[in-house]
Write a protein that holds these residues in place. Structure first.
Motif, PDB file in Angstrom:
ATOM      1  N   HIS A   1     -20.571  76.452 -26.803  1.00 49.87           N
ATOM      2  CA  HIS A   1     -21.883  75.881 -26.506  1.00 49.87           C
ATOM      3  C   HIS A   1     -21.727  74.372 -26.379  1.00 49.87           C
TER       4      HIS A   1
ATOM      5  N   LYS B   1     -23.655  70.674 -25.714  1.00 46.74           N
ATOM      6  CA  LYS B   1     -24.902  69.913 -25.700  1.00 46.74           C
ATOM      7  C   LYS B   1     -24.598  68.529 -25.148  1.00 46.74           C
ATOM      8  N   ALA B   2     -25.452  68.071 -24.263  1.00 45.54           N
ATOM      9  CA  ALA B   2     -25.278  66.742 -23.676  1.00 45.54           C
ATOM     10  C   ALA B   2     -26.492  65.888 -24.020  1.00 45.54           C
ATOM     11  N   PHE B   3     -26.254  64.604 -24.207  1.00 47.01           N
ATOM     12  CA  PHE B   3     -27.313  63.686 -24.607  1.00 47.01           C
ATOM     13  C   PHE B   3     -27.368  62.491 -23.657  1.00 47.01           C
TER      14      PHE B   3
ATOM     15  N   ALA C   1     -26.457  63.945 -20.107  1.00 53.07           N
ATOM     16  CA  ALA C   1     -27.322  65.075 -19.752  1.00 53.07           C
ATOM     17  C   ALA C   1     -27.927  64.863 -18.367  1.00 53.07           C
TER      18      ALA C   1
ATOM     19  N   THR D   1     -28.510  68.976 -17.145  1.00 48.51           N
ATOM     20  CA  THR D   1     -28.988  69.858 -18.212  1.00 48.51           C
ATOM     21  C   THR D   1     -28.564  69.296 -19.565  1.00 48.51           C
ATOM     22  N   ALA D   2     -29.292  69.686 -20.595  1.00 47.76           N
ATOM     23  CA  ALA D   2     -28.958  69.235 -21.950  1.00 47.76           C
ATOM     24  C   ALA D   2     -28.089  70.247 -22.682  1.00 47.76           C
ATOM     25  N   GLU D   3     -28.048  71.501 -22.197  1.00 47.07           N
ATOM     26  CA  GLU D   3     -27.251  72.536 -22.847  1.00 47.07           C
ATOM     27  C   GLU D   3     -26.579  73.405 -21.799  1.00 47.07           C
TER      28      GLU D   3
ATOM     29  N   GLU E   1     -23.325  76.676 -21.440  1.00 48.59           N
ATOM     30  CA  GLU E   1     -22.305  77.560 -22.010  1.00 48.59           C
ATOM     31  C   GLU E   1     -21.070  77.490 -21.120  1.00 48.59           C
TER      32      GLU E   1
ATOM     33  N   LYS F   1     -20.723  68.953 -35.020  1.00 49.69           N
ATOM     34  CA  LYS F   1     -21.402  67.782 -35.600  1.00 49.69           C
ATOM     35  C   LYS F   1     -20.466  66.762 -36.250  1.00 49.69           C
TER      36      LYS F   1
ATOM     37  N   GLU G   1     -19.594  74.357 -31.266  1.00 48.98           N
ATOM     38  CA  GLU G   1     -20.623  73.629 -30.554  1.00 48.98           C
ATOM     39  C   GLU G   1     -20.054  72.237 -30.290  1.00 48.98           C
TER      40      GLU G   1
ATOM     41  N   ALA H   1     -20.678  68.483 -28.563  1.00 50.25           N
ATOM     42  CA  ALA H   1     -21.677  67.545 -28.056  1.00 50.25           C
ATOM     43  C   ALA H   1     -20.988  66.482 -27.227  1.00 50.25           C
TER      44      ALA H   1
END
Length: 75
Positions: free
Chosen positions: A2, A4-6, A10, A15-17, A19, A51, A65, A67
């Motif tokens: 997974h 996640k982009a910030f 993003a 997109t922010a997420e 797969e 994280k 996950e 990021a």
């Protein structure tokens, strides 16, 4: 895996997420993302796995996950 982009990252990938199949390492992930999203060619970004901020060519564990973090400054 997974993803996640910030922030501006993003925006550049649209997109922010997302797969993705786990490429194994952060270096391989960076190459995959730059190939898939040409707007990332000149972008600088960092990585966090589950994280935790990481640098270098860390291994991405199964089911992680990840990021994508734009450059930030603090003070």
């Amino acid at each position: 895996m997974h993803l996640k982009a910030f922030g501006m990252i993003a925006e550049k990938i649209g997109t922010a997420e997302l797969e993705l199949e786990n490429p194994g390492t952060l270096a391989a992930l960076g190459e995959t993302l730059r190939g898939r999203f040409p707007d990332l060619q000149s972008a600088k970004f960092g990585f966090a796995i589950n994280k935790k901020l990481l640098q270098g060519d860390a291994e991405i564990p199964a089911g992680a996950e990840v990021a994508l973090l734009p450059p930030f400054s603090g003070g």
